[in-house]
Every structure is written in structure tokens, then in C-alpha cells.
Design an enzyme around this catalytic site. Structure first.
Site, short mmCIF file in Angstrom:
data_model
loop_
_atom_site.label_atom_id
_atom_site.label_comp_id
_atom_site.label_asym_id
_atom_site.label_seq_id
_atom_site.Cartn_x
_atom_site.Cartn_y
_atom_site.Cartn_z
N GLY A 1 0.82 -1.21 0.00
CA GLY A 1 0.00 0.00 0.00
C GLY A 1 0.85 1.26 0.00
O GLY A 1 0.59 2.21 -0.75
N ASP A 2 1.87 1.28 0.84
CA ASP A 2 2.78 2.44 0.87
C ASP A 2 3.49 2.61 -0.46
O ASP A 2 3.66 3.73 -0.96
CB ASP A 2 3.83 2.24 1.97
CG ASP A 2 3.24 2.32 3.36
OD1 ASP A 2 2.89 3.42 3.78
OD2 ASP A 2 3.15 1.28 4.03
N SER A 3 3.94 1.49 -1.03
CA SER A 3 4.71 1.56 -2.27
C SER A 3 3.84 2.02 -3.44
O SER A 3 4.30 2.81 -4.29
CB SER A 3 5.33 0.19 -2.58
OG SER A 3 6.20 -0.19 -1.53
N ALA B 1 1.23 3.98 -3.18
CA ALA B 1 1.02 5.41 -2.95
C ALA B 1 2.23 6.21 -3.39
O ALA B 1 2.11 7.30 -3.97
CB ALA B 1 0.71 5.65 -1.47
N ALA B 2 3.43 5.69 -3.12
CA ALA B 2 4.66 6.38 -3.52
C ALA B 2 4.73 6.52 -5.04
O ALA B 2 5.14 7.57 -5.55
CB ALA B 2 5.87 5.61 -3.00
#
Length: 403
Positions: free
Chosen positions: A174-176, A178-179
Site C-alpha cells: 500500500g505504501d509503495s 502510494a509512492a
């Protein structure tokens, strides 16, 4: 390659992020030539420096992940709770093209580093803001990590097997995601500013929306048919055949034969000409209606052979198939090696090791690793000197706990 020839050469980025989403966003920019100044808290730094496997360094132990996540960045320590620290941050922002931050909405405003303050200093600024739920809406002020974004965005619900609770992927996906959206948004905003004459703007990325954007046909299928996609294990729902199968020697392989011509080639290769010539199986809809039968046939065939035999026959028939790679497999794989996806580097003590290669591959202006993640505050003095601070002033700032 000389950094000046890279596609983002001359682009200046100030990163206020920690951990994953913000730092990964600016890492992508740094890999393609942007000058990224990473702001870290004095004495502490980004918590990622101490995450997962640690390696002994001159200042204690440092995460191996850090050396990759912060490659090509310059580390400057700033106490953002000190007025002089904010003043230095303002000077950095004044010359920047992009600011990347991933604090909870409102934190940057309390520090005097919100959009209104920074855009007044630098009207052309592009500000990438990554947060759990975005800068607006009833949940904006709530904390939200990648796991929450994956859950709310729909990914966790469809991941796993129907008879078991939802599961996570093996990384902070999820973080990746978004990045990646953040980096893409930053470049679109720069394009608008520089080519179409626009001013700066905010790129507002919510983790749950970043994940939600990847959810394929989820929304229209529910809205039109009331269909709720559920967990289906390793099967691709509605796309047949594509599944995981176990070989005679206990290896797990993926076989994807969901193209019409590919399915026919697979059936001929495994001696099932009857299924290859079955008119009901010439389209995906017909195959999907008989998915259980087809998977039983492929399961039985794979189980009767070792992995190398299955992969050889699939390759000869031009059927997509692969073993499920561990990182150990990657280190031996000719494709990974040919594409330079395992890049050689050196740890601070001179030990050789490998880091992931850079994606995507640009034919004329490829990205590169110029240096690994820096020591905490390694570039503080050089950056402050560039901003006009004298050596005596820098000593004073250090003594006052500003840097």
C-alpha cells in the site's frame, strides 16, 4: 552516467518523509537525477534506519533497507521544533521544485510548513502530500498506515482463500503504490508548470485511494450487477486458466493459459487434444464455466512431472509458466542478471553486497545509483554552506540543537 544527463537533472526535492511512502516517492525521483535533500531529526533520523536486518556501521547499526531507500539522497538534520530549524527549511523550500511529505494532515501546518506557507515562499512549488486518508474528508486527521490503506482500499478483502481470513501481501504494498502515484503526480504537476505555464500545486495522495485505484473492475461490477468480488486463493476470478500447481518434486508453479490460443497450445502439449478442440473452450467464458474441470486436468498433469519438465514443456509450447521465485532463485536467474536487476554495491566498511536494480529501464537516460543511503546528517554542513551559512554559524546551530 553523469548525473547532469539524467532526465530529472536540475530538479530539486526536499523530503520531510519517514519510513516508506514519502521516502520511496523521493527515492524514485533521486534514481533519475533529482537532487533530494532529506530532512531528518537530529540524533534520531528516519526510523527506517533501524528497521528489519541491521548491519554494523560506524555509528552503530543501520538497516540494509535504508541503504536502498535513501540512495542518492542527501541527509540534513533539522530540529523542526526550533524556529531556526524552520527558517532553514524555508530556505531549502525556496529553491526547491518539489516537496514530499507523509505526515498526518495538519502536522506540517503546525510546524509552519503547510501548503499556504510554502507556496507563499515559492509559488512554483509542487507539494506531494501522502497520508492515510488524504488532506480532506472526515477521516483526514486520523493516522493511517499502509495496512489500513490496503484494507480500506479493497486489496485485503480479495486476498487469500475463501475459507480463511484475509491475508496481507509479503511487503508494504500500500505504501509503495502510494509512492508511485506520488512520483507520477509530481511529474505531471511539473509538466503543467514548466510546459503549460502553470503555477505550483498540491499532489494529494491518500493510501487507501492509491490502493483503490488498482482494484480493476471492482466498482462497475458491483454497481451494475451487485457482484462482490471475494477471495479466490490463487485463481484469477473470471479468467481461466491461471492458477498455482504443485509438481511431482514438490515445487509450486504458476501456469497462465488464459489466452484462447495459449490454452489450445497447452492442451495439445499435455496430450489433451479433446479439450484443445472442444468448441466450448475456445473462449474465456466457456473455459470459466468449466474451470474446476480444467484445473483438475492441469493439476494432474503438473503433479505427474518434476518442475523442470513442466517448465520445459510449457516453454516449448509458448505457454506462460514460472516457478514462484524466492530471493535465492533471483540471484541465480539469467533474466534477472541479464537485466541488471541485482546491482553491485559496497557497504560503508567496504563489504560487497547487492541492491535492487532501478526500474524502469530508460534507453537513453537510465536511472542509476550514485551513492547509498547516507549517514545521519552527512550533508548538513555542505547544504548549509550552500545556503550561505558560515562555519561559525553552523557550529552555533549545532550547539543550539538546531541541527
Amino acid at each position: 552516467m553523469n548525473a547532469s544527463t539524467q532526465p530529472l537533472a536540475g530538479v530539486k526535492v526536499v523530503e520531510f518523509g519517514t519510513l516508506i511512502a514519502g521516502p520511496f516517492c523521493s527515492r524514485i525521483l533521486a534514481e533519475f537525477g533529482a537532487e533530494v535533500v532529506k530532512i531528518e531529526a537530529p540524533g534520531e533520523g528516519d526510523p527506517l534506519r533501524k528497521w528489519r536486518k541491521l548491519y554494523p556501521t560506524g555509528d552503530g547499526e543501520t538497516s540494509l533497507w535504508w541503504f536502498v531507500q535513501a540512495r542518492n539522497k542527501q541527509s540534513v538534520t533539522l530540529n523542526l521544533k526550533h524556529p531556526q530549524g524552520i527558517a532553514i527549511a524555508h530556505k531549502l523550500v525556496a529553491e526547491a521544485d518539489i516537496v514530499v511529505e507523509n505526515f498526518r494532515p495538519g502536522v506540517m501546518e503546525k510546524l509552519g510548513l503547510g501548503w499556504e506557507a510554502l507556496s507563499a515562499i515559492n509559488p512554483g512549488l509542487v507539494m506531494v502530500r501522502l497520508s492515510g486518508f488524504g488532506q480532506t474528508g472526515p477521516m483526514a486527521a486520523q493516522p493511517g498506515f499502509g495496512a489500513i490503506g490496503e484494507s480500506m482500499g479493497g486489496l485485503r478483502y480479495v486476498t487469500g482463500f475463501a475459507d480463511r481470513p484475509p491475508v496481507k501481501t509479503g511487503i508494504s504494498i500500500g505504501d509503495s503504490i502510494a509512492a508511485l502515484w506520488g512520483a507520477l503526480g509530481a511529474l505531471m504537476a511539473l509538466r503543467h508548470r514548466e510546459v503549460q505555464g502553470g503555477a505550483g500545486q498540491v499532489v494529494d495522495v491518500a493510501l487507501y485511494e492509491a490502493v483503490f485505484a488498482m482494484m480493476e473492475s471492482l466498482v462497475p461490477e458491483f454497481d451494475v450487477f451487485g457482484f462482490v468480488r471475494e477471495r479466490t486463493g490463487n485463481v484469477m476470478p473470471g479468467i481461466t486458466p491461471s492458477n498455482t500447481h504443485t509438481t511431482k518434486d514438490g515445487k509450486h508453479l504458476i501456469v497462465g493459459a488464459n489466452g484462447d490460443a495459449i490454452f489450445r497450445r497447452l492442451m495439445l502439449a499435455i496430450g489433451r487434444g479433446d479439450l484443445a478442440d472442444d468448441p466450448q473452450l475456445t473462449s474465456n467464458a466457456g473455459r470459466d464455466a468449466r474451470a474446476a474441470e480444467i484445473y483438475a486436468v492441469i493439476d494432474a498433469w503438473v503433479a505427474a512431472h518434476d518442475a523442470e519438465t513442466v517448465l520445459r514443456i510449457a516453454s516449448e509450447a509458448q505457454v506462460p509458466a514460472s516457478r514462484i521465485f524466492s530471493v535465492e532463485d533471483m540471484f541465480r536467474d539469467p533474466q534477472f542478471l541479464a537485466r541488471q536487476m541485482l546491482e553491485s554495491a559496497q557497504l560503508p566498511d567496504g563489504k560487497d553486497f547487492h541492491i535492487p536494480g532501478i526500474v524502469p529501464k530508460l534507453s537513453r537516460t537510465p536511472g542509476e545509483t550514485r551513492w547509498l543511503g547516507p549517514a545521519l546528517g552527512e550533508h548538513t554542513e555542505s547544504i548549509l554552506g550552500r545556503l550561505g551559512y558560515t562555519p561559525e554559524e553552523i557550529v552555533g546551530l549545532r550547539g543550539a540543537g538546531v541541527i
